[in-house]
Motif scaffolding. Sequence first.
Motif, PDB file in Angstrom:
ATOM      1  N   LEU A   8      80.649  29.254   4.757  1.00 25.39           N
ATOM      2  CA  LEU A   8      82.012  29.667   4.396  1.00 25.39           C
ATOM      3  C   LEU A   8      82.859  29.926   5.646  1.00 25.39           C
ATOM      4  CD1 LEU A   8      83.243  30.073   1.645  1.00 25.39           C
ATOM      5  CD2 LEU A   8      82.547  32.463   1.684  1.00 25.39           C
ATOM      6  N   HIS A  63      75.824  29.539  -5.217  1.00 25.88           N
ATOM      7  CA  HIS A  63      76.336  30.859  -5.591  1.00 25.88           C
ATOM      8  C   HIS A  63      77.715  30.667  -6.223  1.00 25.88           C
ATOM      9  CE1 HIS A  63      77.807  35.014  -3.864  1.00 25.88           C
ATOM     10  NE2 HIS A  63      77.755  35.008  -5.183  1.00 25.88           N
ATOM     11  N   MET A  65      80.847  31.941  -7.489  1.00 27.17           N
ATOM     12  CA  MET A  65      81.773  33.081  -7.607  1.00 27.17           C
ATOM     13  C   MET A  65      82.930  32.591  -8.464  1.00 27.17           C
ATOM     14  SD  MET A  65      81.584  34.594  -3.745  1.00 27.17           S
ATOM     15  CE  MET A  65      81.245  33.070  -2.883  1.00 27.17           C
ATOM     16  N   VAL A 137      78.401  42.742   0.437  1.00 29.34           N
ATOM     17  CA  VAL A 137      79.843  42.802   0.752  1.00 29.34           C
ATOM     18  C   VAL A 137      80.559  42.461  -0.556  1.00 29.34           C
ATOM     19  CG1 VAL A 137      79.598  42.020   3.163  1.00 29.34           C
ATOM     20  CG2 VAL A 137      80.038  40.329   1.362  1.00 29.34           C
ATOM     21  N   LYS A 138      81.873  42.717  -0.577  1.00 31.65           N
ATOM     22  CA  LYS A 138      82.663  42.278  -1.713  1.00 31.65           C
ATOM     23  C   LYS A 138      82.720  40.748  -1.675  1.00 31.65           C
ATOM     24  CE  LYS A 138      87.166  43.324  -3.535  1.00 31.65           C
ATOM     25  NZ  LYS A 138      88.514  43.284  -3.085  1.00 31.65           N
ATOM     26  N   GLY A 140      83.728  36.821  -1.760  1.00 32.54           N
ATOM     27  CA  GLY A 140      84.980  36.111  -1.568  1.00 32.54           C
ATOM     28  C   GLY A 140      85.275  35.682  -0.161  1.00 32.54           C
ATOM     29  N   GLY A 142      83.646  35.489   4.191  1.00 33.74           N
ATOM     30  CA  GLY A 142      82.607  35.736   5.178  1.00 33.74           C
ATOM     31  C   GLY A 142      83.066  36.741   6.225  1.00 33.74           C
ATOM     32  N   GLY A 143      82.151  37.139   7.085  1.00 33.82           N
ATOM     33  CA  GLY A 143      82.492  37.980   8.236  1.00 33.82           C
ATOM     34  C   GLY A 143      82.760  39.445   7.920  1.00 33.82           C
ATOM     35  N   GLN A 144      82.325  39.929   6.749  1.00 33.64           N
ATOM     36  CA  GLN A 144      82.561  41.339   6.420  1.00 33.64           C
ATOM     37  C   GLN A 144      81.360  42.183   6.832  1.00 33.64           C
ATOM     38  OE1 GLN A 144      84.533  41.932   2.395  1.00 33.64           O
ATOM     39  NE2 GLN A 144      83.589  39.932   2.055  1.00 33.64           N
ATOM     40  N   GLY A 174      75.678  38.791   2.527  1.00 35.88           N
ATOM     41  CA  GLY A 174      76.888  39.396   3.082  1.00 35.88           C
ATOM     42  C   GLY A 174      76.599  40.302   4.263  1.00 35.88           C
ATOM     43  N   GLY A 175      77.210  39.996   5.402  1.00 30.99           N
ATOM     44  CA  GLY A 175      77.090  40.850   6.586  1.00 30.99           C
ATOM     45  C   GLY A 175      75.700  40.866   7.193  1.00 30.99           C
ATOM     46  N   ILE A 176      74.954  39.764   6.993  1.00 31.95           N
ATOM     47  CA  ILE A 176      73.570  39.716   7.525  1.00 31.95           C
ATOM     48  C   ILE A 176      73.569  39.287   8.999  1.00 31.95           C
ATOM     49  CG2 ILE A 176      71.357  38.471   7.374  1.00 31.95           C
ATOM     50  CD1 ILE A 176      71.667  40.582   5.146  1.00 31.95           C
ATOM     51  N   VAL A 193      70.821  35.735   3.095  1.00 28.85           N
ATOM     52  CA  VAL A 193      71.825  34.684   3.243  1.00 28.85           C
ATOM     53  C   VAL A 193      72.694  35.081   4.424  1.00 28.85           C
ATOM     54  CG1 VAL A 193      73.832  33.574   2.200  1.00 28.85           C
ATOM     55  CG2 VAL A 193      71.865  34.222   0.767  1.00 28.85           C
ATOM     56  N   ALA A 194      72.776  34.209   5.410  1.00 27.49           N
ATOM     57  CA  ALA A 194      73.604  34.518   6.575  1.00 27.49           C
ATOM     58  C   ALA A 194      74.653  33.432   6.746  1.00 27.49           C
ATOM     59  CB  ALA A 194      72.739  34.611   7.829  1.00 27.49           C
ATOM     60  N   GLY A 195      75.864  33.842   7.065  1.00 23.72           N
ATOM     61  CA  GLY A 195      76.962  32.896   7.262  1.00 23.72           C
ATOM     62  C   GLY A 195      77.445  32.920   8.688  1.00 23.72           C
ATOM     63  N   SER A 196      78.427  33.800   8.955  1.00 28.10           N
ATOM     64  CA  SER A 196      79.082  33.802  10.264  1.00 28.10           C
ATOM     65  C   SER A 196      78.096  34.074  11.417  1.00 28.10           C
ATOM     66  CB  SER A 196      80.222  34.813  10.284  1.00 28.10           C
ATOM     67  OG  SER A 196      79.800  36.044   9.769  1.00 28.10           O
TER      68      SER A 196
HETATM   69  C1  DX5 Z   1      80.576  36.175   0.449  1.00 23.91           C
HETATM   70  C2  DX5 Z   1      79.669  34.978   0.353  1.00 23.91           C
HETATM   71  C3  DX5 Z   1      78.641  34.982   1.424  1.00 23.91           C
HETATM   72  C4  DX5 Z   1      79.256  34.893   2.786  1.00 23.91           C
HETATM   73  C5  DX5 Z   1      78.299  35.346   3.824  1.00 23.91           C
HETATM   74  O1  DX5 Z   1      81.474  36.129  -0.569  1.00 23.91           O
HETATM   75  O2  DX5 Z   1      79.020  34.966  -0.888  1.00 23.91           O
HETATM   76  O3  DX5 Z   1      77.662  33.981   1.185  1.00 23.91           O
HETATM   77  O4  DX5 Z   1      79.726  33.639   3.101  1.00 23.91           O
HETATM   78  O5  DX5 Z   1      78.968  35.320   5.039  1.00 23.91           O
HETATM   79  P1  DX5 Z   1      78.671  36.390   6.178  1.00 23.91           P
HETATM   80  O6  DX5 Z   1      77.240  36.225   6.539  1.00 23.91           O
HETATM   81  O7  DX5 Z   1      79.620  36.029   7.251  1.00 23.91           O
HETATM   82  O8  DX5 Z   1      78.934  37.755   5.588  1.00 23.91           O
END
Ligand code: DX5
Length: 212
Positions: A8, A63, A65, A137-138, A140, A142-144, A174-176, A193-196
């Motif tokens: 994301l 996922h 949403m 995280v809430k 919607g 990434g990066g929270q 979220g926030g991993i 699950v890790a994003g940013s």
């Molecule tokens: C949040 C998403 C997450 C998000 C994770 O709404 O469901 O999968 O992209 O991103 P990071 O790791 O940046 O919080």
Amino acid sequence: MKVGISFLTIKEDLETTLSKIDESSADYIHVDMMDGIFVPNANYTVSDIKKMFKNINKKLDVHMMMCSPNKYVKEFAKMSNVEYLTLHYESHRRPIDVINMIRHTPLKVGIAINPETKVSHIVPLLNHIDQVLVMSVKPGKGGQKFMDEILYKIETLKDIREENGYHYIISVDGGINAETAKLVKDAGADMVVAGSYVCLSDNYEEKINTLR
Ligand code: DX5
Ligand code: ZN
């Protein structure tokens, strides 16, 4: 610890990002789908996802949403690279109906819960599912920042699974990063699950290794 990567929040183009995840040791590509209703932003349709992953080998952990997740089940069921299809508990009036729909396909079924949703709400569903996605995280974007207050849910879900002989995996989204992955691992999670943390880095593999 299994690792799924969300794309994301990225710094390179999508194609480069997806092929880097595909070449990494990650267990899944976590596909965040947003409809602009359940969460403020919108991104892909199911046919976008189909095209996007044509040449990708990794299994997908989708996922949704999205409101009315039932509308997308049929299309996803035709995709052989999708392993988990996860709906939000808060996204449908009768989540059990959507769970049953997914159970009639070859896909595994997940249920996601927002940070404010208590585990007690999903207890009647736990016998029927393959994954619980605990949002830290809430949903919607990434990066929270990771919300510590969700950690007790992991422990509760682990206890319920043990007491009843259920088989779902517990994932956290979220926030991993290296520190928060350690917290969720100690609490008993099976997947992060890790994003940013990964996609904004210069070395995916190094970051993934810190999460396991
Ligand atoms: C949040 C998403 C997450 C998000 C994770 O709404 O469901 O999968 O992209 O991103 P990071 O790791 O940046 O919080
Ligand atoms: Zn997600």
